[in-house]
Scaffold this motif. Structure first.
Motif: not given
Length: 430
Positions: A118-122, A124, A323, A326
């Motif tokens: 999910d977005e926590d694994d994107n 930067e 990721c 997401d």
């Protein structure tokens, strides 16, 4: 849409790509349906050949005066004709099932897309600007004194329901100025062609840009069948459907400022305050149609176009690569740009820039003719927000807020606001 030949050649790789997105393996099911479809097609062709052979023999039997053979052959032709029709119908039904199955499967992620849930694994990849430190508690956009009376949610709810807003006076003008600034920058500096595109589209356009059949509930459909666009990606991208373009015409770079409509299905309870998540909003979209060899570079170019707008406006942002868990259904790779919102003390998405590879082009049958000759090939399509106008308004208002309830506006907007760059606490431009 996926290439069935690629699945036949390497089903394990196809299942591995789905697994990266957290989806179950389906290659065996796809290939079983494909095999059954091809078997029906072959059987229909064989029956058609037998029908044709018998039909030719009828004339010879008639010439010989062989009435018994004539009747036998005529009966055989009639039977084969019925058999061919039945087999062709079965093949079409299996083909429709296979097409529908493939249409509901997401695009394969590019190799450099990070795996994650999910977005926590994107991840930067870029950050620009330093968030301002206020000597007062930063407010959300709708709480700022100079904004509050001009951002009318109660009247909008009376007229249309929740997740709509009436923008009034100076705030409406700032919103309009932002859209004009974006379009002018894309046309004058970024080399995009401005298009005034429809906001009502046909089923084929929604299907071709991977919004149907899986995500129909996320959009609005009129009683006479048209769809309200979720973004002008749909009409801009579909504009090349069924075309065979000259390679020299690529890339095609377009931008459009339109109203956009989304039902926000599945987002109940999210961002209900303010105008961050609305059913109707405005966006300046970027769409590129490219040669396959140029699509990765084009995505980076489009990303810089969107980032550059925020830099001109002085809005701090960060850019992340999404990721696998997401990423959107049709995307091969997506970068999100997240603007800093002091009122939320967080970075929030203001643009997504995606490459779909040939995923949409296959659905639309959009191709180009190679310069050296040869069989037409599928183009690559890309899309990106440049930018979401309402969210950009939020970012500009929150980052420019002052202790007295006024807002300092970016210099880049001066030509569009008559040189007035302060939204006063009373809600006027000065």
């Amino acid at each position: 849409m996926h290439d069935i030949r690629a699945i036949r050649e390497n089903p394990a790789a196809f299942d591995a790509a789905l697994a990266r997105r957290g989806d179950a393996a389906v290659s065996s099911e796809v290939l079983a349906l494909d095999e059954a479809r091809r078997a029906k097609i072959q059987a229909a062709e064989e029956a058609q050949a037998a029908q044709n052979k018998a039909a030719k023999a009828i004339g010879a039997a008639k010439a010989k005066g062989d009435e018994e053979e004539f009747e036998r052959l005529r009966s055989e032709v009639a039977g084969k004709k019925a058999e061919v029709a039945a087999l062709q119908t079965e093949a079409k039904e299996l083909d429709a099932k296979l097409t529908d199955m493939l249409a509901r499967l997401p695009n394969n992620p590019a190799e450099d897309v990070p795996d994650g849930a999910d977005e926590d694994d994107n991840v930067e990849v870029n950050r620009w600007g330093t968030p301002a430190e206020f000597d007062f508690t930063a407010k959300e956009h709708f709480e700022i004194t100079g904004v509050a009376t001009a951002m009318d949610f109660e009247t909008a709810a009376k007229v249309s329901g929740s997740r709509f807003v009436f923008l009034k006076g100076a705030v409406a003008r700032i919103h309009r100025a932002l859209a004009q600034f974006m379009i002018d920058t894309h046309v004058d500096e970024n080399g995009l062609t401005e298009v005034n595109s429809p906001v009502l589209v046909r089923d084929e356009a929604m299907y071709g840009t991977d919004k149907l059949p899986k995500f129909g509930e996320d959009s609005y459909q009129t009683t006479n069948g048209w769809w309200l666009v979720p973004t002008s990606e749909v009409p801009l991208t579909y504009s090349v459907a069924e075309d065979v373009l000259d390679a020299s015409a690529l890339p095609i770079r377009m931008t459009s400022h339109t109203l956009c409509f989304r039902s926000e299905a599945g987002s109940a309870g999210r961002d209900t305050s303010g105008m961050l998540r609305q059913h109707q909003f405005e966006k300046v979209e970027m769409v590129s149609v490219t040669h396959p060899d140029e699509s990765d570079a084009e995505q980076k170019r489009m990303l810089r176009c969107a980032e550059g707008l925020l830099e001109k406006l002085g809005v701090p942002y960060r850019t992340v690569i999404l990721c696998t868990g997401d990423m959107g259904f049709g995307a091969r790779r997506t970068y999100d740009i997240e603007a800093w919102l002091p009122g939320q003390n967080a970075y929030r998405e203001i643009s997504s820039v995606s490459t779909t590879g040939d995923f949409q082009a296959r659905r639309m049958n959009a191709r180009f003719r190679p310069e050296g000759g040869g069989k037409p090939e599928f183009v690559h399509t890309l899309n990106g927000s440049g930018l979401a106008v309402g969210r950009c308004l939020i970012a500009v208002l929150e980052n420019g807020q002052q202790a007295d309830g006024s807002v300092k506006l970016p210099e880049a907007l001066a030509p569009y606001l008559g040189g007035k760059l302060t939204l006063t606490a009373e809600g006027a431009l000065a």
